[in-house]
Design a protein around this motif. Structure first.
Motif, PDB file in Angstrom:
ATOM      1  N   THR A 105       0.816  -1.222   0.000  1.00 21.06           N
ATOM      2  CA  THR A 105       0.000   0.000   0.000  1.00 21.06           C
ATOM      3  C   THR A 105       0.844   1.265   0.000  1.00 21.06           C
ATOM      4  OG1 THR A 105      -0.140  -0.036   2.430  1.00 21.06           O
ATOM      5  CG2 THR A 105      -1.891  -1.156   1.213  1.00 21.06           C
ATOM      6  N   SER A 106       2.119   1.150  -0.330  1.00 22.39           N
ATOM      7  CA  SER A 106       3.002   2.323  -0.276  1.00 22.39           C
ATOM      8  C   SER A 106       2.782   3.288  -1.433  1.00 22.39           C
ATOM      9  CB  SER A 106       4.466   1.879  -0.246  1.00 22.39           C
ATOM     10  OG  SER A 106       4.797   1.193  -1.449  1.00 22.39           O
ATOM     11  N   HIS A 107       2.159   2.821  -2.509  1.00 23.28           N
ATOM     12  CA  HIS A 107       1.967   3.657  -3.685  1.00 23.28           C
ATOM     13  C   HIS A 107       0.923   4.739  -3.422  1.00 23.28           C
ATOM     14  CE1 HIS A 107       0.986   4.721  -7.894  1.00 23.28           C
ATOM     15  NE2 HIS A 107       2.230   4.330  -8.123  1.00 23.28           N
ATOM     16  N   ASP A 108       1.049   5.872  -4.117  1.00 23.32           N
ATOM     17  CA  ASP A 108       0.111   6.981  -3.952  1.00 23.32           C
ATOM     18  C   ASP A 108      -1.325   6.597  -4.273  1.00 23.32           C
ATOM     19  OD1 ASP A 108       2.003   8.744  -3.073  1.00 23.32           O
ATOM     20  OD2 ASP A 108       2.381   9.642  -5.041  1.00 23.32           O
ATOM     21  N   PHE A 109      -1.515   5.550  -5.088  1.00 21.31           N
ATOM     22  CA  PHE A 109      -2.859   5.079  -5.406  1.00 21.31           C
ATOM     23  C   PHE A 109      -3.618   4.754  -4.122  1.00 21.31           C
ATOM     24  CE2 PHE A 109      -5.768   1.522  -5.921  1.00 21.31           C
ATOM     25  CZ  PHE A 109      -6.581   1.945  -6.960  1.00 21.31           C
ATOM     26  N   TRP A 110      -2.950   4.046  -3.196  1.00 21.99           N
ATOM     27  CA  TRP A 110      -3.606   3.651  -1.957  1.00 21.99           C
ATOM     28  C   TRP A 110      -3.757   4.827  -1.012  1.00 21.99           C
ATOM     29  CZ3 TRP A 110      -6.063  -0.667  -2.207  1.00 21.99           C
ATOM     30  CH2 TRP A 110      -5.615  -1.652  -3.090  1.00 21.99           C
ATOM     31  N   LEU A 111      -2.816   5.736  -1.014  1.00 20.70           N
ATOM     32  CA  LEU A 111      -2.932   6.936  -0.189  1.00 20.70           C
ATOM     33  C   LEU A 111      -4.146   7.749  -0.599  1.00 20.70           C
ATOM     34  CD1 LEU A 111      -1.872   8.936   1.894  1.00 20.70           C
ATOM     35  CD2 LEU A 111      -0.334   9.843   0.149  1.00 20.70           C
ATOM     36  N   ALA A 112      -4.375   7.856  -1.913  1.00 17.74           N
ATOM     37  CA  ALA A 112      -5.499   8.638  -2.418  1.00 17.74           C
ATOM     38  C   ALA A 112      -6.833   7.945  -2.173  1.00 17.74           C
ATOM     39  CB  ALA A 112      -5.313   8.915  -3.906  1.00 17.74           C
ATOM     40  N   ASN A 113      -6.874   6.626  -2.286  1.00 20.52           N
ATOM     41  CA  ASN A 113      -8.148   5.909  -2.207  1.00 20.52           C
ATOM     42  C   ASN A 113      -8.511   5.462  -0.792  1.00 20.52           C
ATOM     43  OD1 ASN A 113      -9.327   5.312  -5.117  1.00 20.52           O
ATOM     44  ND2 ASN A 113      -7.094   5.234  -5.279  1.00 20.52           N
ATOM     45  N   LEU A 114      -7.524   5.197   0.028  1.00 16.40           N
ATOM     46  CA  LEU A 114      -7.820   4.862   1.413  1.00 16.40           C
ATOM     47  C   LEU A 114      -8.063   6.094   2.262  1.00 16.40           C
ATOM     48  CD1 LEU A 114      -5.191   2.033   2.122  1.00 16.40           C
ATOM     49  CD2 LEU A 114      -7.649   1.762   1.731  1.00 16.40           C
ATOM     50  N   GLY A 115      -7.494   7.214   1.839  1.00 11.10           N
ATOM     51  CA  GLY A 115      -7.575   8.425   2.650  1.00 11.10           C
ATOM     52  C   GLY A 115      -6.368   8.528   3.558  1.00 11.10           C
ATOM     53  N   ALA A 116      -5.962   9.742   3.837  1.00 11.53           N
ATOM     54  CA  ALA A 116      -4.723   9.957   4.602  1.00 11.53           C
ATOM     55  C   ALA A 116      -4.796   9.335   5.994  1.00 11.53           C
ATOM     56  CB  ALA A 116      -4.435  11.447   4.704  1.00 11.53           C
ATOM     57  N   ARG A 117      -5.967   9.439   6.661  1.00  6.66           N
ATOM     58  CA  ARG A 117      -6.063   8.938   8.037  1.00  6.66           C
ATOM     59  C   ARG A 117      -5.931   7.412   8.083  1.00  6.66           C
ATOM     60  NH1 ARG A 117     -10.720  11.266  11.820  1.00  6.66           N
ATOM     61  NH2 ARG A 117      -9.387  13.073  11.459  1.00  6.66           N
ATOM     62  N   VAL A 118      -6.667   6.711   7.215  1.00  6.50           N
ATOM     63  CA  VAL A 118      -6.598   5.247   7.203  1.00  6.50           C
ATOM     64  C   VAL A 118      -5.214   4.783   6.761  1.00  6.50           C
ATOM     65  CG1 VAL A 118      -7.509   3.153   6.140  1.00  6.50           C
ATOM     66  CG2 VAL A 118      -9.065   5.005   6.787  1.00  6.50           C
ATOM     67  N   TRP A 119      -4.681   5.413   5.710  1.00  2.00           N
ATOM     68  CA  TRP A 119      -3.366   5.032   5.206  1.00  2.00           C
ATOM     69  C   TRP A 119      -2.308   5.200   6.282  1.00  2.00           C
ATOM     70  CZ3 TRP A 119       1.444   7.181   4.380  1.00  2.00           C
ATOM     71  CH2 TRP A 119       2.290   6.528   3.471  1.00  2.00           C
ATOM     72  N   LYS A 120      -2.378   6.321   7.008  1.00  2.44           N
ATOM     73  CA  LYS A 120      -1.400   6.565   8.065  1.00  2.44           C
ATOM     74  C   LYS A 120      -1.550   5.556   9.192  1.00  2.44           C
ATOM     75  CE  LYS A 120       1.959   8.988   9.846  1.00  2.44           C
ATOM     76  NZ  LYS A 120       3.301   9.008   9.202  1.00  2.44           N
ATOM     77  N   ALA A 121      -2.794   5.203   9.527  1.00  5.63           N
ATOM     78  CA  ALA A 121      -3.026   4.232  10.595  1.00  5.63           C
ATOM     79  C   ALA A 121      -2.435   2.878  10.222  1.00  5.63           C
ATOM     80  CB  ALA A 121      -4.520   4.101  10.867  1.00  5.63           C
ATOM     81  N   VAL A 122      -2.593   2.485   8.958  1.00  6.82           N
ATOM     82  CA  VAL A 122      -2.028   1.216   8.499  1.00  6.82           C
ATOM     83  C   VAL A 122      -0.512   1.237   8.640  1.00  6.82           C
ATOM     84  CG1 VAL A 122      -1.640  -0.248   6.476  1.00  6.82           C
ATOM     85  CG2 VAL A 122      -3.929   0.672   6.936  1.00  6.82           C
ATOM     86  N   HIS A 123       0.105   2.339   8.235  1.00 10.84           N
ATOM     87  CA  HIS A 123       1.565   2.400   8.228  1.00 10.84           C
ATOM     88  C   HIS A 123       2.149   2.670   9.616  1.00 10.84           C
ATOM     89  CE1 HIS A 123       2.610   2.222   3.845  1.00 10.84           C
ATOM     90  NE2 HIS A 123       1.294   2.236   3.826  1.00 10.84           N
ATOM     91  N   MET A 124       1.346   3.107  10.551  1.00 12.54           N
ATOM     92  CA  MET A 124       1.829   3.236  11.923  1.00 12.54           C
ATOM     93  C   MET A 124       2.004   1.860  12.586  1.00 12.54           C
ATOM     94  SD  MET A 124       2.464   6.327  12.914  1.00 12.54           S
ATOM     95  CE  MET A 124       2.257   6.380  14.690  1.00 12.54           C
ATOM     96  N   CYS A 125       1.435   0.820  11.957  1.00 15.20           N
ATOM     97  CA  CYS A 125       1.614  -0.539  12.487  1.00 15.20           C
ATOM     98  C   CYS A 125       3.072  -0.975  12.439  1.00 15.20           C
ATOM     99  CB  CYS A 125       0.759  -1.516  11.691  1.00 15.20           C
ATOM    100  SG  CYS A 125      -1.025  -1.296  11.923  1.00 15.20           S
TER     101      CYS A 125
END
Length: 211
Positions: free
Chosen positions: A154-174
């Motif tokens: 999910t590192s690609h900008d595609f996932w950042l744009a479609n998941l939303g910044a909050r969800v994407w950040k929460a995933v990567h804080m794992c």
């Protein structure tokens, strides 16, 4: 309407960054295997597959510490922004190294029986969670690798744009939970049988430096 994405928006900085990064990783592996082959001779000789397993493992841990340190360092000193700029590229390279370590471990230690390698290794790890020496450290490594896979995928900008910044950040804080699993994986695994104090000093030093 739909957004269009390019896999990587290449520029000179990214190309140089990736070439230096991959080149450094290859040099590390060559140096690790070469030096280890010279140091461990005779009765203490280590087979090439095990050296590659250790090489990929130590390289992955070094990269993980660098990745986690880049953010705070960039806030303390602007000169680290050059590393921060393509940190996600480093993250994907790190995952590939961790995957190499995991894949070789499963194939080497579980690839010669009737079971598939993953089931064989996890089954042989036991389940004595109350024991330090008998703790199934392989499970910790496998779970951490799964977290790193999700982050890399999910590192690609595609996932950042479609998941939303909050969800994407929460995933990567794992990554912080996975980092502690890696520390336990190493502490309860190879450090139980490794006589050299170098690995202990490096691991504890890296963890204290990040903290």
């Amino acid at each position: 309407m739909s957004n269009s994405y390019r896999w990587v928006q290449w520029n000179r900085h990214k190309k140089v960054y990736d070439l230096v990064l991959v080149g450094a990783c290859v040099c590390y592996l060559i140096a690790f295997v070469g030096v280890s082959s010279v140091v461990h001779l005779g009765d203490h000789a280590v087979s090439p597959p095990v050296l590659m397993i250790r090489g990929f493992g130590t390289l992955a841990i070094v990269l993980l510490h660098v990745i986690l340190a880049i953010g705070p360092l960039a806030r303390l000193d602007d000169r680290f922004n050059a590393l921060l700029y393509n940190r996600r590229h480093m993250g994907v390279v790190f995952f590939c190294c961790a995957l190499g370590h995991g894949a070789l471990s499963f194939l080497f230690y579980g690839g010669f029986g009737v079971r598939d390698p993953v089931s064989a290794v996890l089954a042989s790890s036991g389940g004595d969670f109350a024991s330090v020496s008998g703790f199934p450290f392989e499970v910790l490594g496998a779970v951490a690798l799964g977290v790193f896979f999700v982050m890399a995928a999910t590192s690609h900008d595609f996932w950042l744009a479609n998941l939303g910044a909050r969800v994407w950040k929460a995933v990567h804080m794992c990554v912080y939970g996975a980092y502690w699993m890696v520390l336990l994986h190493v502490t309860l695994g190879v450090l139980q049988s490794e006589g050299s104090t170098a690995y202990r000093v490096l691991l504890v030093g890296g963890a204290l430096g990040l903290i």
